[in-house]
Design a protein around this motif. Structure first.
Motif, PDB file in Angstrom:
ATOM      1  N   TYR A 157      -5.018   5.846   6.117  1.00  0.00           N
ATOM      2  CA  TYR A 157      -4.140   5.757   4.947  1.00  0.00           C
ATOM      3  C   TYR A 157      -3.843   7.162   4.423  1.00  0.00           C
ATOM      4  O   TYR A 157      -2.700   7.486   4.104  1.00  0.00           O
ATOM      5  CB  TYR A 157      -4.790   4.882   3.864  1.00  0.00           C
ATOM      6  N   TYR A 206      -5.905   0.427  -4.704  1.00  0.00           N
ATOM      7  CA  TYR A 206      -5.363   1.684  -4.182  1.00  0.00           C
ATOM      8  C   TYR A 206      -6.499   2.668  -3.871  1.00  0.00           C
ATOM      9  O   TYR A 206      -6.479   3.335  -2.834  1.00  0.00           O
ATOM     10  CB  TYR A 206      -4.388   2.266  -5.209  1.00  0.00           C
ATOM     11  N   ALA A 237       2.221   1.488  -3.490  1.00  0.00           N
ATOM     12  CA  ALA A 237       1.187   1.861  -4.474  1.00  0.00           C
ATOM     13  C   ALA A 237       0.994   3.375  -4.493  1.00  0.00           C
ATOM     14  O   ALA A 237       0.800   3.965  -5.561  1.00  0.00           O
ATOM     15  CB  ALA A 237      -0.134   1.152  -4.167  1.00  0.00           C
ATOM     16  N   ASN A 238       1.047   3.986  -3.333  1.00  0.00           N
ATOM     17  CA  ASN A 238       0.936   5.439  -3.287  1.00  0.00           C
ATOM     18  C   ASN A 238       2.071   6.081  -4.073  1.00  0.00           C
ATOM     19  O   ASN A 238       1.872   7.072  -4.775  1.00  0.00           O
ATOM     20  CB  ASN A 238       0.940   5.933  -1.835  1.00  0.00           C
ATOM     21  N   GLY A 246       0.817  -1.219   0.000  1.00  0.00           N
ATOM     22  CA  GLY A 246       0.000   0.000   0.000  1.00  0.00           C
ATOM     23  C   GLY A 246       0.846   1.262   0.000  1.00  0.00           C
ATOM     24  O   GLY A 246       0.510   2.246  -0.666  1.00  0.00           O
ATOM     25  N   HIS A 303      -4.820  -0.306  -9.167  1.00  0.00           N
ATOM     26  CA  HIS A 303      -5.377   1.032  -8.981  1.00  0.00           C
ATOM     27  C   HIS A 303      -6.726   0.974  -8.247  1.00  0.00           C
ATOM     28  O   HIS A 303      -7.005   1.814  -7.382  1.00  0.00           O
ATOM     29  CB  HIS A 303      -5.517   1.775 -10.309  1.00  0.00           C
TER      30      HIS A 303
END
Length: 184
Positions: A177, A168, A142-143, A139, A165
């Motif tokens: 998050y 995400y 992914a950001n 995670g 995506h």
């Protein structure tokens, strides 16, 4: 051990006293296990669920992060990787397309994401139908992935990695998050 990150927990002596933990996966796993009072399943309760979660935590740390972090540091932070080194970028002589950042080939980094893309095509989250510790390390990465400049990478990564995506986007629905991962 003198490593970063380090977390220090001060508990009553009856609960073990002071606990010093190093390494991000260890710290987040401990917090999820100790404080999941609502039993949302952040820390899987079955041996199988826990093994799957740790498998993906380790994949994120040992396979994904070493390919993603140098690229992100070079393209976003404009620094070398590891920290303290000079940033490097290599371009294809013929096409002028970016090929490598800080020693990591963009193709290798993107190929690594394909593993998670294939896995998430039939799942909402990595190891369960809901968020678990398995989603934490990937995670963070992914950001970083979805904030890489499209003109540098040479393609729209939201299109290439539609399942990642979508996952995400589910992560972005979490206030935690947004507060703890997105700014970094």
């Amino acid at each position: 051990k003198g490593t970063v990150p380090t977390a220090v927990f001060h508990w009553p002596e009856s609960e073990g006293g002071t606990l010093v933990l190093n390494e991000s996966n260890t710290i987040t796993s401990y917090i999820a296990h100790r404080f999941d009072e609502r039993k949302r399943g952040l820390y899987p309760s079955s041996p199988e669920g826990l093994a799957l979660a740790w498998q993906w935590l380790e994949w994120g740390e040992t396979t994904l992060a070493p390919r993603m972090s140098p690229v992100w540091m070079g393209l976003i932070r404009q620094t070398g990787f590891p920290p303290g080194t000079q940033m490097t970028r290599d371009y294809d002589e013929r096409t002028k397309a970016l090929r490598r950042v800080n020693g990591v080939a963009l193709d290798d980094m993107l190929r690594t994401w394909s593993t998670l893309e294939d896995h998430l095509k039939t799942r909402a989250y990595i190891a369960a139908p809901f968020l678990t510790i398995a989603d934490f390390t990937a995670g963070v990465q992914a950001n970083r992935l979805f904030n890489l400049p499209k003109d540098e990478v040479g393609e729209d990564l939201q299109v290439r990695f539609t399942a990642v995506h979508a996952w995400y986007q589910r992560l972005l629905e979490s206030k935690a998050y947004q507060e703890c991962v997105v700014p970094f």
